[in-house]
Motif scaffolding. Structure first.
Motif, PDB file in Angstrom:
ATOM      1  N   LYS B  42       0.817  -1.207   0.000  1.00  0.00           N
ATOM      2  CA  LYS B  42       0.000   0.000   0.000  1.00  0.00           C
ATOM      3  C   LYS B  42       0.854   1.261   0.000  1.00  0.00           C
ATOM      4  N   VAL B  43       0.222   2.365  -0.272  1.00  0.00           N
ATOM      5  CA  VAL B  43       0.853   3.676  -0.189  1.00  0.00           C
ATOM      6  C   VAL B  43       0.876   4.084   1.285  1.00  0.00           C
ATOM      7  N   GLU B  44       2.081   4.346   1.800  1.00  0.00           N
ATOM      8  CA  GLU B  44       2.239   4.638   3.230  1.00  0.00           C
ATOM      9  C   GLU B  44       2.668   6.079   3.455  1.00  0.00           C
ATOM     10  N   PHE B  45       2.028   6.719   4.387  1.00  0.00           N
ATOM     11  CA  PHE B  45       2.370   8.089   4.753  1.00  0.00           C
ATOM     12  C   PHE B  45       3.708   8.113   5.482  1.00  0.00           C
ATOM     13  N   LEU B  46       4.567   9.039   5.098  1.00  0.00           N
ATOM     14  CA  LEU B  46       5.828   9.232   5.809  1.00  0.00           C
ATOM     15  C   LEU B  46       5.785  10.506   6.655  1.00  0.00           C
ATOM     16  N   VAL B  47       5.504  11.624   5.987  1.00  0.00           N
ATOM     17  CA  VAL B  47       5.652  12.899   6.681  1.00  0.00           C
ATOM     18  C   VAL B  47       4.847  13.974   5.965  1.00  0.00           C
ATOM     19  N   SER B  48       4.361  14.924   6.754  1.00  0.00           N
ATOM     20  CA  SER B  48       3.737  16.118   6.175  1.00  0.00           C
ATOM     21  C   SER B  48       4.498  17.348   6.658  1.00  0.00           C
ATOM     22  N   PHE B  49       4.443  18.388   5.867  1.00  0.00           N
ATOM     23  CA  PHE B  49       5.297  19.560   6.096  1.00  0.00           C
ATOM     24  C   PHE B  49       4.497  20.800   5.773  1.00  0.00           C
ATOM     25  N   TYR B  50       4.494  21.723   6.715  1.00  0.00           N
ATOM     26  CA  TYR B  50       3.738  22.957   6.510  1.00  0.00           C
ATOM     27  C   TYR B  50       4.433  24.083   7.250  1.00  0.00           C
ATOM     28  N   ASN B  51       4.494  25.212   6.623  1.00  0.00           N
ATOM     29  CA  ASN B  51       5.069  26.409   7.261  1.00  0.00           C
ATOM     30  C   ASN B  51       6.504  26.140   7.724  1.00  0.00           C
ATOM     31  N   ASN B  52       7.236  25.467   6.860  1.00  0.00           N
ATOM     32  CA  ASN B  52       8.660  25.194   7.092  1.00  0.00           C
ATOM     33  C   ASN B  52       8.954  24.288   8.269  1.00  0.00           C
ATOM     34  N   GLU B  53       7.991  23.465   8.637  1.00  0.00           N
ATOM     35  CA  GLU B  53       8.300  22.486   9.669  1.00  0.00           C
ATOM     36  C   GLU B  53       7.432  21.252   9.491  1.00  0.00           C
ATOM     37  N   ILE B  54       7.891  20.173  10.081  1.00  0.00           N
ATOM     38  CA  ILE B  54       7.135  18.927  10.022  1.00  0.00           C
ATOM     39  C   ILE B  54       5.879  19.084  10.862  1.00  0.00           C
ATOM     40  N   SER B  55       4.732  18.768  10.262  1.00  0.00           N
ATOM     41  CA  SER B  55       3.489  18.846  11.007  1.00  0.00           C
ATOM     42  C   SER B  55       3.056  17.488  11.534  1.00  0.00           C
ATOM     43  N   GLU B  56       3.398  16.439  10.828  1.00  0.00           N
ATOM     44  CA  GLU B  56       3.106  15.093  11.310  1.00  0.00           C
ATOM     45  C   GLU B  56       4.056  14.112  10.645  1.00  0.00           C
ATOM     46  N   LYS B  57       4.407  13.064  11.366  1.00  0.00           N
ATOM     47  CA  LYS B  57       5.233  12.020  10.770  1.00  0.00           C
ATOM     48  C   LYS B  57       4.772  10.667  11.269  1.00  0.00           C
ATOM     49  N   SER B  58       5.029   9.657  10.462  1.00  0.00           N
ATOM     50  CA  SER B  58       4.630   8.304  10.833  1.00  0.00           C
ATOM     51  C   SER B  58       5.771   7.624  11.577  1.00  0.00           C
ATOM     52  N   GLU B  59       5.466   6.409  12.059  1.00  0.00           N
ATOM     53  CA  GLU B  59       6.491   5.643  12.778  1.00  0.00           C
ATOM     54  C   GLU B  59       7.595   5.188  11.833  1.00  0.00           C
ATOM     55  N   ILE B  60       7.288   5.185  10.543  1.00  0.00           N
ATOM     56  CA  ILE B  60       8.308   4.815   9.556  1.00  0.00           C
ATOM     57  C   ILE B  60       9.390   5.888   9.503  1.00  0.00           C
ATOM     58  N   PHE B  61       8.984   7.111   9.688  1.00  0.00           N
ATOM     59  CA  PHE B  61       9.867   8.275   9.535  1.00  0.00           C
ATOM     60  C   PHE B  61      10.729   8.399  10.785  1.00  0.00           C
ATOM     61  N   ASP B  62      11.775   7.563  10.844  1.00  0.00           N
ATOM     62  CA  ASP B  62      12.632   7.577  12.032  1.00  0.00           C
ATOM     63  C   ASP B  62      13.809   8.524  11.819  1.00  0.00           C
ATOM     64  N   ASP B  63      14.798   8.409  12.683  1.00  0.00           N
ATOM     65  CA  ASP B  63      15.894   9.389  12.684  1.00  0.00           C
ATOM     66  C   ASP B  63      16.735   9.375  11.415  1.00  0.00           C
ATOM     67  N   GLN B  64      16.626   8.334  10.625  1.00  0.00           N
ATOM     68  CA  GLN B  64      17.434   8.315   9.415  1.00  0.00           C
ATOM     69  C   GLN B  64      16.790   9.129   8.289  1.00  0.00           C
ATOM     70  N   PHE B  65      15.565   9.546   8.489  1.00  0.00           N
ATOM     71  CA  PHE B  65      14.866  10.358   7.491  1.00  0.00           C
ATOM     72  C   PHE B  65      14.865  11.819   7.926  1.00  0.00           C
ATOM     73  N   SER B  66      14.933  12.688   6.944  1.00  0.00           N
ATOM     74  CA  SER B  66      14.738  14.112   7.224  1.00  0.00           C
ATOM     75  C   SER B  66      14.162  14.768   5.981  1.00  0.00           C
ATOM     76  N   VAL B  67      13.475  15.870   6.186  1.00  0.00           N
ATOM     77  CA  VAL B  67      12.932  16.639   5.068  1.00  0.00           C
ATOM     78  C   VAL B  67      13.371  18.082   5.221  1.00  0.00           C
ATOM     79  N   GLU B  68      13.411  18.721   4.066  1.00  0.00           N
ATOM     80  CA  GLU B  68      13.890  20.097   4.061  1.00  0.00           C
ATOM     81  C   GLU B  68      13.255  20.833   2.900  1.00  0.00           C
ATOM     82  N   ARG B  69      13.049  22.107   3.109  1.00  0.00           N
ATOM     83  CA  ARG B  69      12.636  22.964   2.001  1.00  0.00           C
ATOM     84  C   ARG B  69      13.724  24.029   1.877  1.00  0.00           C
ATOM     85  N   PRO B  70      14.774  23.693   1.156  1.00  0.00           N
ATOM     86  CA  PRO B  70      15.965  24.551   1.169  1.00  0.00           C
ATOM     87  C   PRO B  70      15.774  25.896   0.493  1.00  0.00           C
ATOM     88  N   ASP B  71      14.810  25.976  -0.397  1.00  0.00           N
ATOM     89  CA  ASP B  71      14.541  27.251  -1.056  1.00  0.00           C
ATOM     90  C   ASP B  71      13.037  27.340  -1.283  1.00  0.00           C
TER      91      ASP B  71
END
Lengths: 107, 115
Positions: B42-71
């Motif tokens: 299935k399609v699994e949710f990892l992370v949502s991002f709003y206003n330059n910060e993570i708003s929600e993340k799943s248990e899959i999204f552990d410390d080895q994952f990160s997101v960024e909006r560099p520009d």
């Protein structure tokens, strides 16, 4: 917690037969529900959403809050309808998908 | 019609390597997401991002994952040290909440193969 259940992994129908893809949801708030379709090797595409009450490619879906269902229906299946179909629920920040149902239309 | 674009379309990497997947969301959207789909699952949710910060993340999204909006346009998913089980399609999506539209638009996906 929100949950979307699609009980059938695979649904096979003959061309011209009616189709019903089942979707049930669990959500404490007021849900917004969608159907997405993924044709072979393509991206997920929005098929329809309950708010707009529209019919796309002959598909319709009605939100039944009493039964917490949002089943996708089409009266006469076409071969080009063969694809993966995902039911999805939108909460404030997140879209949760069901496991998907593969629709196979047999010529 | 506006599109969400993702690069690369396919990346092959060795276990333990860092990977960055890139996404350009639709320009006037404010909510961004990463989902993944392991082959046949299935399609699994990892992370949502709003206003330059993570708003929600799943248990899959552990410390080895990160997101960024560099520009102002890119939205990236970084996997620091890839594992075999990270092999999947990764879909970026952006959400238009203006005027109650609430339509989640997906990119074509980036296929990650970890060897």
């Amino acid at each position: 917690a929100q949950r979307v259940t699609q009980p059938e992994k695979l649904l096979s129908v003959f061309k011209g037969a009616p189709v019903e893809l089942k979707c049930n949801y669990s959500y404490s708030g007021s849900p917004e529900l969608f159907w997405y379709v993924q044709y072979s090797r393509q991206r997920l595409q929005l098929l329809l959403r309950h708010i707009s009450r529209e019919s796309i490619k002959g598909f319709t879906a009605d939100l039944n809050k009493g039964e917490t269902s949002f089943h996708l229906k089409k009266p006469f299946a076409q071969e080009e309808d063969s694809a993966m179909y995902y039911c999805a629920l939108l909460s404030y920040q997140k879209v949760t998908f069901g496991i998907g149902t593969k629709l196979q239309v047999i010529p | 019609e506006p599109e969400v674009t993702q690069t690369p379309s396919h990346q092959v990497t060795q276990m333990g390597q860092e990977v960055i997947l890139r996404c350009v969301p639709i320009s006037n959207h404010l909510y961004f997401y990463w989902y993944r789909q392991i082959l046949g699952q299935k399609v699994e949710f990892l992370v949502s991002f709003y206003n330059n910060e993570i708003s929600e993340k799943s248990e899959i999204f552990d410390d080895q994952f990160s997101v960024e909006r560099p520009d102002g346009s890119n939205f990236t998913l970084k996997i620091r040290s890839t594992k075999l089980e990270d092999s999947a399609m990764y879909f970026c999506a952006s959400l238009d909440r203006s005027s109650g539209a609430n339509v989640l638009t997906f990119g074509a996906g980036s296929r990650l193969t970890v060897l």
